[in-house]
Design an enzyme around this catalytic site. Structure first.
Site, short mmCIF file in Angstrom:
data_model
loop_
_atom_site.label_atom_id
_atom_site.label_comp_id
_atom_site.label_asym_id
_atom_site.label_seq_id
_atom_site.Cartn_x
_atom_site.Cartn_y
_atom_site.Cartn_z
N GLU A 259 0.68 -1.07 -0.23
CA GLU A 259 0.06 -0.11 0.30
C GLU A 259 1.11 1.30 -0.28
O GLU A 259 0.88 1.78 0.91
CB GLU A 259 -0.98 0.19 1.77
CG GLU A 259 -1.52 -1.56 1.02
CD GLU A 259 -3.10 -1.23 1.90
OE1 GLU A 259 -2.84 -0.66 2.72
OE2 GLU A 259 -4.08 -2.08 2.07
N GLU A 363 -4.17 -8.92 -1.30
CA GLU A 363 -4.56 -8.75 -0.07
C GLU A 363 -6.15 -8.39 0.10
O GLU A 363 -6.45 -7.71 -0.52
CB GLU A 363 -3.46 -7.76 0.60
CG GLU A 363 -4.35 -7.60 2.17
CD GLU A 363 -3.61 -6.70 2.75
OE1 GLU A 363 -2.13 -6.49 3.16
OE2 GLU A 363 -4.25 -6.03 3.76
N CYS A 365 -9.66 -8.77 3.89
CA CYS A 365 -9.68 -9.08 5.18
C CYS A 365 -11.23 -8.20 5.50
O CYS A 365 -10.94 -7.29 4.72
CB CYS A 365 -8.84 -8.54 6.02
SG CYS A 365 -8.92 -7.40 6.51
N ASN A 390 -13.18 -11.05 -9.71
CA ASN A 390 -11.79 -10.76 -9.86
C ASN A 390 -11.10 -11.80 -11.53
O ASN A 390 -10.53 -11.76 -11.74
CB ASN A 390 -10.22 -11.05 -8.62
CG ASN A 390 -10.18 -9.58 -8.15
OD1 ASN A 390 -9.56 -8.87 -8.17
ND2 ASN A 390 -11.13 -9.34 -6.82
#
Ligand SMILES: *[C@@H]1O[C@H](CO)[C@@H](O)[C@H](O)[C@H]1NC(C)=O
Ligand SMILES: *[C@@H]1O[C@H](CO)[C@@H](O)[C@H](O)[C@H]1NC(C)=O
Ligand SMILES: *[C@@H]1O[C@H](CO)[C@@H](O)[C@H](O)[C@H]1NC(C)=O
Ligand SMILES: *[C@@H]1O[C@H](CO)[C@@H](O)[C@H](O)[C@H]1NC(C)=O
Ligand SMILES: *[C@@H]1O[C@H](CO)[C@@H](O)[C@H](O)[C@H]1NC(C)=O
Ligand SMILES: *[C@@H]1O[C@H](CO)[C@@H](O)[C@H](O)[C@H]1NC(C)=O
Ligand SMILES: CC(=O)N[C@H]1CO[C@H](CO)[C@@H](O)[C@@H]1O
Length: 518
Positions: A259, A363, A365, A390
């Site tokens: 990030e 990533e 969550c 995706n």
């Protein structure tokens, strides 16, 4: 073990001898969050058996539903599809048109995840690692490894915290690597029959290399690409790879920075290093790419971005427009956190602009509540929904965040708690497999590395049915169907010259696998 199973379906009946380990069912526990977890301990854990003999022209069906099922197995008959007409919703699959090749699925071996796994007895640890990596588990083949600390650590550290050590003479792995991450990675390698692909991601550079002289907050590397700050930071990556190699652990890939918008646009509350796309382009071109090559890591799959898809396609456009930078870049990592701001079409656009650069979900969550919601179905649906979006827009895989958290959703020194597919209860020496675990497994187990996505299209399907189809390297067809409605949906699947009928139960995810009709 031998078991005689009589299976009946519509107009045919047969007997199969299953001559392998049996599939162990879920031991459910309801914590009042609409669905349930499966409880595992030192002596018991549910399994997912897929390597079983099935009769010719049959379809294997694996079902997970909100109300009762976890990877429940059944069979449907595959029929010849000539001269039929169907009035019910239909999914048509054909391998005439193929898309991306699947890399795989996985999760992250953070400090927190590995501390939590190690908080269990060694037998329970083995059950947990086998659930993710073993032949009777969901067989992850990718693991993300943070390079030094992140928020999911119990403290802030890097491997080079001695100020002005530009030659890295004090570089050393941390006790977290030695005591937690490396032993867990070795167990995963030992249990997996796949080639596990690891990728490393750094959160922060040592404070003394940064403008802020701080591991958190707003800050980036001092100076300019090509200078001693950038060269030292590039060498740090290669030393990390060297040190893990000494422990027998080799890496498939790296992301340049977790990030990079964190610490650049916003004042980050945990470890971060800001990069603009221009800064990342220059660092890759002048420092990181050359350092990896120089130290024998030229084959490492280097991924840029590793951040929200909101930055697509602009970020890769800046980096990959530069031929010298682009030569070192293999992939683009995307996180899911601000997906509500922009649809998955940006993945498609990015793929069309850079068809040779893969897109990987690096990533994701859930953070719906202050602490994990044990047994919540919707958190699992969010996972499969994102995975489907995706995959249907060119991503080659999807990697979850922490593989295991504690009952608080930590440890996390910055109090940035999340949920996880596996929650450990060290006091009871047991762990809980959340609906997220099963949603992920409906993909990870079946869309093995090297599978290709194939064309699929729906007719008269309700909008809350989502699906993806693929063909595995051994030639089997795989179809994953998510039903988010409250009703059972009958579906006819037509695959070239063959077909079968199924019912997609209300609030369920199913995987269908079959071979060409004979
Ligand atoms: C482990 O789980 C199994 C299955 O639920 C149960 O029979 C057994 O008693 C449990 N063991 C312990 C030590 O709790
Ligand atoms: C599936 O349903 C169609 C009608 O929708 C029917 O023609 C076909 O025979 C059915 N196949 C099986 C295996 O039941
Ligand atoms: C690295 O730096 C330290 C301290 O500045 C110095 O003592 C040491 O000789 C250097 N090592 C190399 C290999 O240059
Ligand atoms: C693992 O990699 C080796 C070497 O590339 C290859 O021969 C083998 O088939 C791979 N195994 C699996 C399960 O993909
Ligand atoms: C964790 O285990 C302890 C000890 O058995 C038990 O008291 C507690 O209720 C468990 N927590 C959950 C969420 O199941
Ligand atoms: C499906 O049909 C297409 C076009 O007829 C053909 O190229 C392809 O090989 C078929 N696939 C299978 C698995 O039969
Ligand atoms: C989630 C989901 O797709 N639900 C659908 C399941 O099927 C029923 C019946 O067709 C639909 O109404 C739901 O929308």
């Amino acid at each position: 073990l031998y078991r005689y199973v009589v299976l009946q379906s519509c107009n045919f009946a047969f007997v199969v001898i299953i001559q392998s380990a049996l599939s162990e069912p879920c031991v459910p526990r309801d914590y009042g969050h609409e669905s349930f977890v499966c409880v595992c301990n030192a002596t018991y854990c549910d399994t997912l058996l897929t390597n079983r003999p099935v009769p010719l022209n049959s379809v294997s069906v694996y079902t997970t539903s909100k109300s009762k099922s976890r990877f429940d197995f059944s069979l449907e008959q595959l029929q010849k599809a000539q001269g039929f007409s169907t009035v019910q919703p239909t999914i048509t699959v054909t391998d005439e048109k193929v898309f991306q090749t699947i890399k795989g699925f996985g999760g992250a071996a953070t400090d927190a995840a590995t501390i939590n796994i190690k908080s269990l007895s060694s037998k329970t640890q083995d059950q947990l690692i086998a659930s993710y990596f073993g032949p009777l588990g969901i067989e992850y083949n990718i693991i993300r490894v943070p390079i030094a600390s992140c928020d999911y650590s119990t403290r802030e550290y890097t491997y080079l915290d001695t100020p002005n050590d530009f030659n890295l003479s004090t570089f050393a792995l941390a006790k977290e690597d030695i005591n937690y991450k490396i032993p867990i990675l070795k167990s995963a390698f030992a249990m997996s029959k796949n080639n596990l692909s690891l990728y490393g991601s750094p959160w922060t550079a040592p404070a003394w290399l940064k403008t802020s002289d701080n591991e958190i907050g707003r800050g980036w590397l001092q100076g300019q690409a090509g200078d001693k700050y950038h060269k030292t930071w590039a060498e740090y990556f290669t030393r990390f790879l060297d040190e893990y190699k000494k422990h027998g652990i080799e890496f498939w890939g790296l992301t340049v920075q977790n990030e990079p918008s964190n610490g650049l646009l916003v004042k980050s509350s945990w470890q971060s290093t800001g990069f603009t796309a221009e800064m990342q382009r220059d660092f890759v071109k002048m420092d990181l790419g050359p350092a990896l090559r120089k130290h024998g890591y030229g084959n490492i799959k280097l991924m840029i971005l590793d951040d929200q898809r909101l930055f697509l396609p602009a970020f890769p456009e800046v980096v990959l427009a530069d031929k010298e930078a682009a030569q070192y870049v293999s992939g683009i990592g995307v996180h899911w956190y601000w997906d509500w701001l922009i649809g998955p079409d940006v993945l498609d656009d990015t793929h069309n602009k850079f068809p040779d650069t893969f897109i990987l979900g690096t990533e994701a969550c859930n953070k719906d509540s202050p602490q994990p919601d044990l047994g919540k179905w919707d958190t699992g649906v969010k996972y499969s929904n994102s995975i489907l979006d995706n995959l249907n827009n060119w991503a080659v895989g999807w990697v979850d965040w922490n593989m295991c958290l504690d009952l608080q959703g930590g440890p996390n020194w910055a109090n940035n708690f999340d949920d996880s597919p596996v929650i450990a209860n060290a006091t009871a020496d047991e762990f809980y497999k959340q609906p997220m675990f099963y949603h992920l497994g409906h993909f990870s187990k079946f869309l093995v590395e090297g599978s290709v996505r194939i064309h699929s299209t729906g007719t008269d399907l309700p909008s809350d049915i989502k699906y993806v189809a693929a063909k595995t390297p051994s030639g089997s067809f795989v179809l994953v169907v998510l039903n988010t409605s409250a009703d059972d949906v009958p579906i006819t699947v037509v695959a070239n010259e063959s077909m079968f009928n199924v019912t997609s139960p209300a609030d369920s995810i199913q995987t269908f696998t079959w071979s060409k009709y004979q």
